[in-house]
Design an enzyme around this catalytic site. Structure first.
Site, short mmCIF file in Angstrom:
data_model
loop_
_atom_site.label_atom_id
_atom_site.label_comp_id
_atom_site.label_asym_id
_atom_site.label_seq_id
_atom_site.Cartn_x
_atom_site.Cartn_y
_atom_site.Cartn_z
CD GLU A 1 -3.02 -0.95 2.35
OE1 GLU A 1 -3.64 0.12 2.45
OE2 GLU A 1 -3.21 -1.92 3.10
CE LYS B 1 -13.63 0.65 10.12
NZ LYS B 1 -12.83 0.93 11.31
CB SER C 1 -10.32 -5.56 14.95
OG SER C 1 -11.64 -5.14 15.12
CE1 TYR C 2 -7.28 -7.45 11.79
CE2 TYR C 2 -8.40 -5.32 11.82
CZ TYR C 2 -8.29 -6.61 11.34
OH TYR C 2 -9.20 -7.07 10.42
CG HIS D 1 -4.40 0.66 14.85
ND1 HIS D 1 -4.28 -0.58 15.44
CD2 HIS D 1 -5.73 0.88 14.71
CE1 HIS D 1 -5.48 -1.09 15.65
NE2 HIS D 1 -6.38 -0.22 15.22
CG HIS E 1 -9.38 4.40 14.28
ND1 HIS E 1 -10.03 3.50 13.48
CD2 HIS E 1 -8.81 3.65 15.28
CE1 HIS E 1 -9.87 2.27 13.96
NE2 HIS E 1 -9.13 2.34 15.05
P1 M7G Z 1 -9.27 -1.59 14.79
O1 M7G Z 1 -9.73 -0.67 15.85
O2 M7G Z 1 -8.21 -2.58 15.18
O3 M7G Z 1 -10.43 -2.43 14.13
O4 M7G Z 1 -8.75 -0.69 13.60
P2 M7G Z 1 -11.87 -2.07 13.60
O5 M7G Z 1 -12.02 -0.59 13.52
O6 M7G Z 1 -11.88 -2.75 12.23
O7 M7G Z 1 -12.77 -2.73 14.57
C1 M7G Z 1 -8.08 -1.20 12.49
C2 M7G Z 1 -8.26 -0.22 11.35
O8 M7G Z 1 -7.46 -0.63 10.27
C3 M7G Z 1 -9.70 -0.21 10.85
O9 M7G Z 1 -10.16 1.12 10.75
C4 M7G Z 1 -9.64 -0.95 9.53
O10 M7G Z 1 -10.58 -0.48 8.58
C5 M7G Z 1 -8.22 -0.65 9.07
N1 M7G Z 1 -7.67 -1.72 8.21
C6 M7G Z 1 -7.81 -3.05 8.42
N2 M7G Z 1 -7.12 -3.72 7.46
C7 M7G Z 1 -7.07 -5.17 7.35
C8 M7G Z 1 -6.54 -2.80 6.63
C9 M7G Z 1 -5.70 -2.91 5.47
O11 M7G Z 1 -5.31 -3.98 5.00
N3 M7G Z 1 -5.30 -1.71 4.91
C10 M7G Z 1 -5.71 -0.50 5.42
N4 M7G Z 1 -5.29 0.59 4.79
N5 M7G Z 1 -6.50 -0.38 6.51
C11 M7G Z 1 -6.91 -1.53 7.11
#
Ligand code: M7G
Length: 305
Positions: free
Chosen positions: A147, A169, A234-235, A239, A241
């Site tokens: 990316e 998103k 989730s991860y 990180h 937002h």
């Molecule tokens: P989170 O709070 O761990 O999870 O945030 P959730 O908001 O999905 O519950 C992880 C953030 O990373 C989310 O806003 C996801 O949309 C974003 N995200 C997840 N993945 C697998 C990817 C990815 O492969 N690329 C990008 N650019 N963003 C991702």
């Protein structure tokens, strides 16, 4: 297979979620016999309409439903194009794991207050089990150049550096729904629970840089952004937002019981360095979530009710 080929082969088996407010559906299906796939389709918001919005050319067709006195209502087809004015955003997860299917499925939620003891006894081992393959995408971004063509910024310092990039998103077109993700390079912070006084200055500097970088790239002012972390995320790799305040988010991602403002995080650890090690943290937990499936965690919650 390309994304469009994968979509063409998708055989829908179940509607996981359908939300008229966010105008989105989440579908579970199969692409190949043994592999599940999840498709999310979200109808797009208008691309930042202003007073020059040309209704006559934007509305391609209308079918009147009825009229009464001065009131008219109809169904319409709007003009759309893929580059600048898409009709919908589509995300695919393939192959989808059991954890993905559980995450995206409709489920009852509980307001849970996680004590430091519950965190230590049950969440820590769970978090460790959720690393590895599940956060491969994070390591791909940080260390494998995945990316990288979309990066807003990449500071490669292993201790203080980060990547700022469009979140998956976001459709990357509509500034009203601007959604960026900042992934830090350091690998020793799984969530806010790992933050303490040693991180204060780093987080202050990071927030300032994120605001500046977002303004330089998208002309969105600092006071038009919500910068927050999720608990539980989730991860489990730290990180943030970065989201336009106009965007109410999909699902509960920006709601209390999930999002914690970075400003609050900083101030809390300024007030008490071990705030997040001592604090009971209240949040919404879905019954499909791995933590809810842990008997001891659930029992500790029930005993506190
Ligand atoms: P989170 O709070 O761990 O999870 O945030 P959730 O908001 O999905 O519950 C992880 C953030 O990373 C989310 O806003 C996801 O949309 C974003 N995200 C997840 N993945 C697998 C990817 C990815 O492969 N690329 C990008 N650019 N963003 C991702």
């Amino acid at each position: 297979m390309s994304l469009s080929e994968l979509i063409k082969s998708f055989q829908c088996q179940k509607i996981l979620k359908s939300n008229p407010q966010t105008k989105s559906v989440v579908l579970l299906g199969q692409i190949s016999k043994s592999n599940d796939a999840i498709i999310t389709i979200e109808k797009s918001h208008f691309v930042t309409p202003d007073e020059s919005y040309d209704v006559a050319s934007s509305v391609e067709q209308t079918l009147e439903i009825n009229h009464n006195d001065i009131y008219y209502w109809s169904n319409s087809i709007l003009k759309q194009d893929l580059e600048e004015n898409p009709g919908a955003k589509l995300n695919l997860i393939y192959p989808a794991t059991e954890t993905h299917i559980r995450k995206y499925g409709e489920q009852p939620h509980h307001y849970v207050v996680e004590t430091p003891q519950m965190y230590k006894d049950y969440a820590v081992p769970y978090i460790e089990s959720m690393k590895g393959d599940r956060i491969k995408w994070v390591y791909n971004i940080l260390f494998e150049g995945k990316e990288s063509e979309t990066f807003v910024h990449h500071d490669k310092d292993l201790q203080t550096g980060f990547v700022l990039l469009p979140d998956m998103k976001w459709d990357t077109i509509n500034l009203d729904t601007l959604y960026l993700c900042c992934i830090v390079n350091r690998t020793d912070i799984s969530s806010v629970r790992d933050l303490n006084e040693s991180h204060v200055q780093w987080l202050i500097d990071l927030q300032q840089r994120l605001r500046k970088l977002t303004f330089e790239k998208y002309s969105v002012e600092a006071d038009q952004l919500r910068i927050f972390a999720h608990y539980h995320p989730s991860y489990y790799h730290f990180h943030l937002h970065i989201v336009n305040i106009k965007h109410p988010g999909l699902g509960n991602g920006i709601a209390v019981g999930k999002a914690i403002l970075l400003d609050d995080i900083i101030e809390n650890i300024q007030l008490a360095g071990d705030y997040y090690q001592k604090k009971n943290i209240g949040f919404l937990l879905g019954e499909n979530h791995g933590l809810w499936q842990i008997e001891g965690y659930r029992k500790s919650h029930e005993e506190r009710q």
